[in-house]
Design a protein around this motif. Structure first.
Motif, PDB file in Angstrom:
ATOM      1  N   GLU A  39       1.868   6.935  -6.613  1.00  0.00           N
ATOM      2  CA  GLU A  39       0.762   7.740  -7.138  1.00  0.00           C
ATOM      3  C   GLU A  39       0.840   9.203  -6.688  1.00  0.00           C
ATOM      4  O   GLU A  39       0.021  10.030  -7.117  1.00  0.00           O
ATOM      5  N   GLY A  40       1.791   9.521  -5.822  1.00  0.00           N
ATOM      6  CA  GLY A  40       1.901  10.890  -5.309  1.00  0.00           C
ATOM      7  C   GLY A  40       0.772  11.249  -4.370  1.00  0.00           C
ATOM      8  O   GLY A  40       0.393  12.419  -4.259  1.00  0.00           O
ATOM      9  N   ALA A  41       0.242  10.244  -3.668  1.00  0.00           N
ATOM     10  CA  ALA A  41      -0.939  10.475  -2.819  1.00  0.00           C
ATOM     11  C   ALA A  41      -0.604  11.076  -1.460  1.00  0.00           C
ATOM     12  O   ALA A  41      -1.490  11.619  -0.793  1.00  0.00           O
ATOM     13  N   TYR A  42       0.639  10.966  -1.038  1.00  0.00           N
ATOM     14  CA  TYR A  42       0.994  11.434   0.294  1.00  0.00           C
ATOM     15  C   TYR A  42       1.239  12.932   0.327  1.00  0.00           C
ATOM     16  O   TYR A  42       1.707  13.534  -0.637  1.00  0.00           O
ATOM     17  N   ALA A  43       0.948  13.527   1.473  1.00  0.00           N
ATOM     18  CA  ALA A  43       1.096  14.972   1.658  1.00  0.00           C
ATOM     19  C   ALA A  43       2.574  15.384   1.566  1.00  0.00           C
ATOM     20  O   ALA A  43       3.467  14.608   1.900  1.00  0.00           O
ATOM     21  N   THR A  44       2.805  16.590   1.108  1.00  0.00           N
ATOM     22  CA  THR A  44       4.161  17.146   1.043  1.00  0.00           C
ATOM     23  C   THR A  44       4.289  18.397   1.898  1.00  0.00           C
ATOM     24  O   THR A  44       5.345  19.025   1.940  1.00  0.00           O
ATOM     25  N   ASP A  45       3.195  18.778   2.566  1.00  0.00           N
ATOM     26  CA  ASP A  45       3.195  19.970   3.408  1.00  0.00           C
ATOM     27  C   ASP A  45       2.509  19.631   4.735  1.00  0.00           C
ATOM     28  O   ASP A  45       1.402  19.076   4.726  1.00  0.00           O
ATOM     29  N   PRO A  46       3.172  19.909   5.869  1.00  0.00           N
ATOM     30  CA  PRO A  46       4.493  20.537   5.982  1.00  0.00           C
ATOM     31  C   PRO A  46       5.613  19.604   5.514  1.00  0.00           C
ATOM     32  O   PRO A  46       5.449  18.388   5.538  1.00  0.00           O
ATOM     33  N   PRO A  47       6.753  20.199   5.096  1.00  0.00           N
ATOM     34  CA  PRO A  47       7.857  19.400   4.558  1.00  0.00           C
ATOM     35  C   PRO A  47       8.412  18.416   5.600  1.00  0.00           C
ATOM     36  O   PRO A  47       8.437  18.703   6.795  1.00  0.00           O
ATOM     37  N   LEU A  89      -5.192   6.882   4.776  1.00  0.00           N
ATOM     38  CA  LEU A  89      -5.115   6.459   3.373  1.00  0.00           C
ATOM     39  C   LEU A  89      -4.493   5.076   3.260  1.00  0.00           C
ATOM     40  O   LEU A  89      -4.981   4.192   2.550  1.00  0.00           O
ATOM     41  N   THR A  90      -3.370   4.895   3.969  1.00  0.00           N
ATOM     42  CA  THR A  90      -2.601   3.657   3.865  1.00  0.00           C
ATOM     43  C   THR A  90      -3.345   2.494   4.509  1.00  0.00           C
ATOM     44  O   THR A  90      -3.336   1.370   3.985  1.00  0.00           O
ATOM     45  N   ASN A  91      -4.000   2.770   5.628  1.00  0.00           N
ATOM     46  CA  ASN A  91      -4.771   1.735   6.316  1.00  0.00           C
ATOM     47  C   ASN A  91      -5.833   1.149   5.391  1.00  0.00           C
ATOM     48  O   ASN A  91      -5.967  -0.074   5.254  1.00  0.00           O
ATOM     49  N   ALA A 111       0.828  -1.209   0.000  1.00  0.00           N
ATOM     50  CA  ALA A 111       0.000   0.000   0.000  1.00  0.00           C
ATOM     51  C   ALA A 111       0.859   1.254   0.000  1.00  0.00           C
ATOM     52  O   ALA A 111       0.593   2.207  -0.750  1.00  0.00           O
ATOM     53  N   VAL A 112       1.891   1.281   0.841  1.00  0.00           N
ATOM     54  CA  VAL A 112       2.790   2.439   0.911  1.00  0.00           C
ATOM     55  C   VAL A 112       3.482   2.645  -0.428  1.00  0.00           C
ATOM     56  O   VAL A 112       3.573   3.781  -0.933  1.00  0.00           O
TER      57      VAL A 112
END
Length: 204
Positions: free
Chosen positions: A116-124, A192-194, A109-110
């Motif tokens: 897919e670029g699904a994970y947040a990038t902010d905050p860095p 999301l990952t769960n 899943a991770v």
């Protein structure tokens, strides 16, 4: 001869297996995907989703790294000082197989969500550390849920604060706000990952 010892880590090289070939013939030792269990129940158990082969010449010894994930982040890890605390579970037991499948499902899943670029990038946040945190915490959340003791968002935030205070001491108001934003962002990634891990999980 085989001796298990913990490393004090909760992810990655969680334990070492010291092997000694007491025979006059070379040995091939296969360590299967399995679980490492705390004998006392006072320390973490670990899921090891991948097996590996160790080759031992006659009379030789080797130290094999056991790589995996802690299954309960609210218990202390098994360190080198905790002698005889770890034992290897039956690799074919239903609970062991389910644990391995869950860990593999989270990894899949991770990997998929990251691609897919699904994970947040902010905050860095350092990308490697973020992936490690998402993987380990999703495993904790899934096993806590399976055991009937789900981890709440408040409990996660409290754990994050405890870890931060242990590393840098008392937090300023600005640091606390930054930590809160980071924790909220990570919690959304865990959710999301769960959900995805339950889809990716494939019984062996």
């Amino acid at each position: 001869q085989a001796t298990l010892s913990g490393t004090g880590e909760t992810i990655g090289n969680v334990a070492n297996l010291a092997l000694v070939n007491l025979t006059t013939e070379p040995l091939r030792v296969y360590v299967p995907p399995t679980m490492l269990l705390s004998r006392s129940g006072k320390h973490q158990n670990y899921g090891l989703p991948r097996g590996h082969l160790v080759l031992l010449a006659a009379g030789a010894s080797a130290l094999s790294r056991m790589n995996g994930y802690c299954l309960n982040g609210f218990l202390p890890p098994v360190g080198p000082q905790d002698r005889d605390e770890l034992t290897m579970a039956d690799a074919n037991a239903p609970e062991t197989r389910q644990t391995v499948d869950t860990c593999l499902g989270v990894e899949a899943a991770v990997s998929a969500l990251h691609a897919e670029g699904a994970y947040a990038t902010d905050p860095p946040m350092d990308p490697a550390l973020r992936i490690e945190a998402i993987t380990q915490w999703t495993i904790w959340l899934l096993f806590a849920e399976q055991n009937g003791n789900p981890i709440s968002k408040d409990q996660f935030h409290q754990k994050v604060r405890e870890l931060a205070k242990a590393q840098i001491g008392d937090l300023t108001a600005e640091q606390d706000a930054q930590l809160e934003a980071q924790a909220n962002s990570l919690w959304n990634d865990f959710a999301l990952t769960n959900a995805r891990a339950k889809i990716e999980k494939k019984p062996r």
